[in-house]
Design a protein around this motif. Structure first.
Motif, PDB file in Angstrom:
ATOM      1  N   PHE A 206       0.832  -1.211   0.000  1.00 56.79           N
ATOM      2  CA  PHE A 206       0.000   0.000   0.000  1.00 56.79           C
ATOM      3  C   PHE A 206       0.860   1.251   0.000  1.00 56.79           C
ATOM      4  CE2 PHE A 206      -2.372   3.462   1.941  1.00 56.79           C
ATOM      5  CZ  PHE A 206      -3.479   3.491   1.107  1.00 56.79           C
ATOM      6  N   ASP A 207       1.947   1.272   0.763  1.00 57.72           N
ATOM      7  CA  ASP A 207       2.818   2.450   0.785  1.00 57.72           C
ATOM      8  C   ASP A 207       3.382   2.742  -0.610  1.00 57.72           C
ATOM      9  OD1 ASP A 207       2.360   2.749   3.467  1.00 57.72           O
ATOM     10  OD2 ASP A 207       4.247   1.835   4.099  1.00 57.72           O
ATOM     11  N   LEU A 208       3.776   1.698  -1.321  1.00 58.49           N
ATOM     12  CA  LEU A 208       4.293   1.881  -2.687  1.00 58.49           C
ATOM     13  C   LEU A 208       3.202   2.380  -3.620  1.00 58.49           C
ATOM     14  CD1 LEU A 208       6.413  -1.374  -2.791  1.00 58.49           C
ATOM     15  CD2 LEU A 208       7.346   0.921  -3.172  1.00 58.49           C
ATOM     16  N   ALA A 209       1.999   1.828  -3.473  1.00 57.36           N
ATOM     17  CA  ALA A 209       0.880   2.285  -4.297  1.00 57.36           C
ATOM     18  C   ALA A 209       0.563   3.743  -4.017  1.00 57.36           C
ATOM     19  CB  ALA A 209      -0.352   1.415  -4.037  1.00 57.36           C
ATOM     20  N   HIS A 210       0.663   4.118  -2.749  1.00 52.71           N
ATOM     21  CA  HIS A 210       0.415   5.524  -2.382  1.00 52.71           C
ATOM     22  C   HIS A 210       1.488   6.423  -2.985  1.00 52.71           C
ATOM     23  CE1 HIS A 210      -1.182   8.799   0.043  1.00 52.71           C
ATOM     24  NE2 HIS A 210       0.051   9.088   0.420  1.00 52.71           N
ATOM     25  N   ALA A 211       2.750   5.972  -2.936  1.00 55.43           N
ATOM     26  CA  ALA A 211       3.847   6.755  -3.512  1.00 55.43           C
ATOM     27  C   ALA A 211       3.664   6.915  -5.023  1.00 55.43           C
ATOM     28  CB  ALA A 211       5.183   6.095  -3.207  1.00 55.43           C
ATOM     29  N   ALA A 212       3.108   5.897  -5.659  1.00 56.69           N
ATOM     30  CA  ALA A 212       2.869   5.955  -7.105  1.00 56.69           C
ATOM     31  C   ALA A 212       1.697   6.864  -7.453  1.00 56.69           C
ATOM     32  CB  ALA A 212       2.601   4.560  -7.658  1.00 56.69           C
ATOM     33  N   GLN A 213       0.880   7.214  -6.447  1.00 55.10           N
ATOM     34  CA  GLN A 213      -0.302   8.060  -6.647  1.00 55.10           C
ATOM     35  C   GLN A 213      -1.246   7.460  -7.692  1.00 55.10           C
ATOM     36  OE1 GLN A 213       1.198  12.037  -7.451  1.00 55.10           O
ATOM     37  NE2 GLN A 213       1.668  12.394  -5.304  1.00 55.10           N
ATOM     38  N   GLN A 214      -1.416   6.134  -7.581  1.00 60.04           N
ATOM     39  CA  GLN A 214      -2.295   5.402  -8.484  1.00 60.04           C
ATOM     40  C   GLN A 214      -3.481   4.859  -7.676  1.00 60.04           C
ATOM     41  OE1 GLN A 214      -1.636   4.845 -12.043  1.00 60.04           O
ATOM     42  NE2 GLN A 214      -0.410   6.607 -11.463  1.00 60.04           N
TER      43      GLN A 214
END
Length: 431
Positions: A206-214
């Motif tokens: 989830f943190d990576l998805a949040h960083a990707a702003q997707q």
């Protein structure tokens, strides 16, 4: 000031260093040339000091040989020596004060080479995305330990890419792909009973998805967190993750999974029959937005759930509530589809759900036969979900525990269970 001989000696030393690193990595000159997309003669001549390629060559060699950038750093040092050796050419068109402002040409060339390096990452990103999609498709077909071993090189590739520089769109792709990889690793850790690791990977996803702003990737990651929470007995957390995922999902395809796999099943274990009815109803309404393509979706699909998967999850939710009306028909259809797709996890789970329905219908022999089939199908896989669902079946069959066929199921499960590693919900009665 460096002289010509010193620079040539440094270039020859750099070529020898390349040869040593190539041999240590087990590559021939031909193989390295293919990896860096240069001719074999270029590699050979560079190693002997007869050719002096530009910076992009050394950057590609660093990536291919995983050196951490030592070759590029050495090239930069030699380029700096060469720059200091050359006298500045006078230019009558600019004043002395303006000449002081300009950057050295080598600095500009080196900066340009980073664009080439970033462009090279497109091919690596495409391969990474393809491999992750394929692994997600194989998740319920291959044993979890086999997939984990297959993913180790991808994890190393991700770490290398993360340490490098990419253009912003590439960085978004990298973070999104890595979110999917971490989510898949979370599900595999769950199957292998590494529960704390599963939670950590799911949170990282989830943190990576949040960083990707997707938003779509965030919704997928929340669905995966909900799955981990559900199978570790944290049903309120599973519901909370699913509901937050729906806020991110918008009108995207992950609404189906979040609703029927996340919400409905968690609500069932919390005893909310009306909530289950609403969630299942919404899920089947959403199915109308995605015409079936004849394919059976996998648990971690990057697209929408198929009708078979949705029906099987709805049946699981209603069985947890003790409601068996119309469940057997849906599960029989689901089993046929999962069998055709060779999805071992769903093949076993649907059989265990149907076995529970047969228990309620007063047919322990058929119930036990289905449960034994489920355990046989997953003998090489050891899915945690199947392990837990079998415990739930045996809890429902407790009044019949002395029935010979029910005892066969208990004995076979006991062979699979390692001492001291009972799952979080193994000793609980179903809600």
């Amino acid at each position: 000031m460096a002289d010509h001989d010193e620079i040539n000696a440094a270039r020859r030393a750099l070529g020898r260093h390349l040869a040593h690193l190539r041999k240590d990595a087990g590559h021939t000159q031909h193989r390295l040339a293919r990896l860096v997309q240069y001719g074999r003669s270029s590699v050979a001549n560079t190693e002997t000091g007869r050719q002096h390629p530009e910076r992009p060559f050394w950057t590609r060699c660093d990536h291919a040989l995983r050196t951490g950038g030592v070759l590029t750093a050495e090239y930069d040092r030699i380029a700096d020596l060469n720059h200091r050796r050359r006298p500045a050419a006078p230019d009558s068109r600019i004043s002395d004060s303006a000449a002081v402002w300009w950057e050295p040409e080598d600095t500009i060339t080196a900066r340009r080479s980073t664009l080439t390096t970033a462009t090279d990452d497109d091919a690596r990103l495409a391969r990474l995305e393809h491999e992750i999609r394929q692994a997600i498709a194989d998740n319920e077909r291959c044993p979890p330990a086999t997939l984990v071993a297959r993913l180790r090189p991808l994890r190393a590739c991700v770490d290398q890419l993360m340490a490098a520089r990419q253009h912003p769109p590439q960085r978004v792709r990298l973070y999104s792909a890595t979110a999917h990889l971490s989510g898949l690793l979370a599900a595999l850790a769950l199957d292998l009973r590494a529960f704390r690791v599963a939670h950590a990977y799911a949170a990282e996803a989830f943190d990576l998805a949040h960083a990707a702003q997707q938003p779509d990737t965030r919704a997928w990651a929340r669905a995966t967190q909900s799955l981990i929470a559900f199978y570790t007995g944290n049903h309120r957390d599973a519901l909370a993750y699913a509901e937050d995922g729906l806020r991110h999902a918008g009108t995207g395809p992950h609404r189906l999974r979040l609703t029927v796999n996340g919400q409905a099943r968690a609500l069932a274990h919390l005893g909310d029959r009306h909530g289950v009815d609403r969630a299942v109803g919404r899920a089947f309404d959403l199915l109308a937005e995605y015409p079936p393509d004849g394919q059976v979706s996998t648990s971690l699909t990057l697209g929408p759930y198929c009708p078979t998967r949705a029906a099987a999850n709805a049946a699981t939710a209603y069985l947890a509530l003790g409601h068996t009306t119309d469940v057997a028909g849906h599960l029989t259809t689901a089993i046929a589809a999962f069998d055709t797709a060779q999805l071992r996890g769903p093949q076993a789970l649907s059989r265990l759900d149907l076995a529970t329905a047969h228990l309620h219908a007063g047919d322990p022999d058929q119930a036990a036969e289905l449960a034994l089939q489920a355990l046989t199908l997953t003998a090489e896989h050891r899915f945690e979900s199947v392990h837990q669902r079998t415990h739930q079946f045996l809890a429902a069959a407790h009044p019949l525990r002395h029935h010979p066929r029910i005892q066969d199921v208990a004995d076979l499960l006991a062979e699979r269970t390692h001492p001291g590693t009972a799952p979080p919900s193994a000793l609980r009665s179903p809600t």
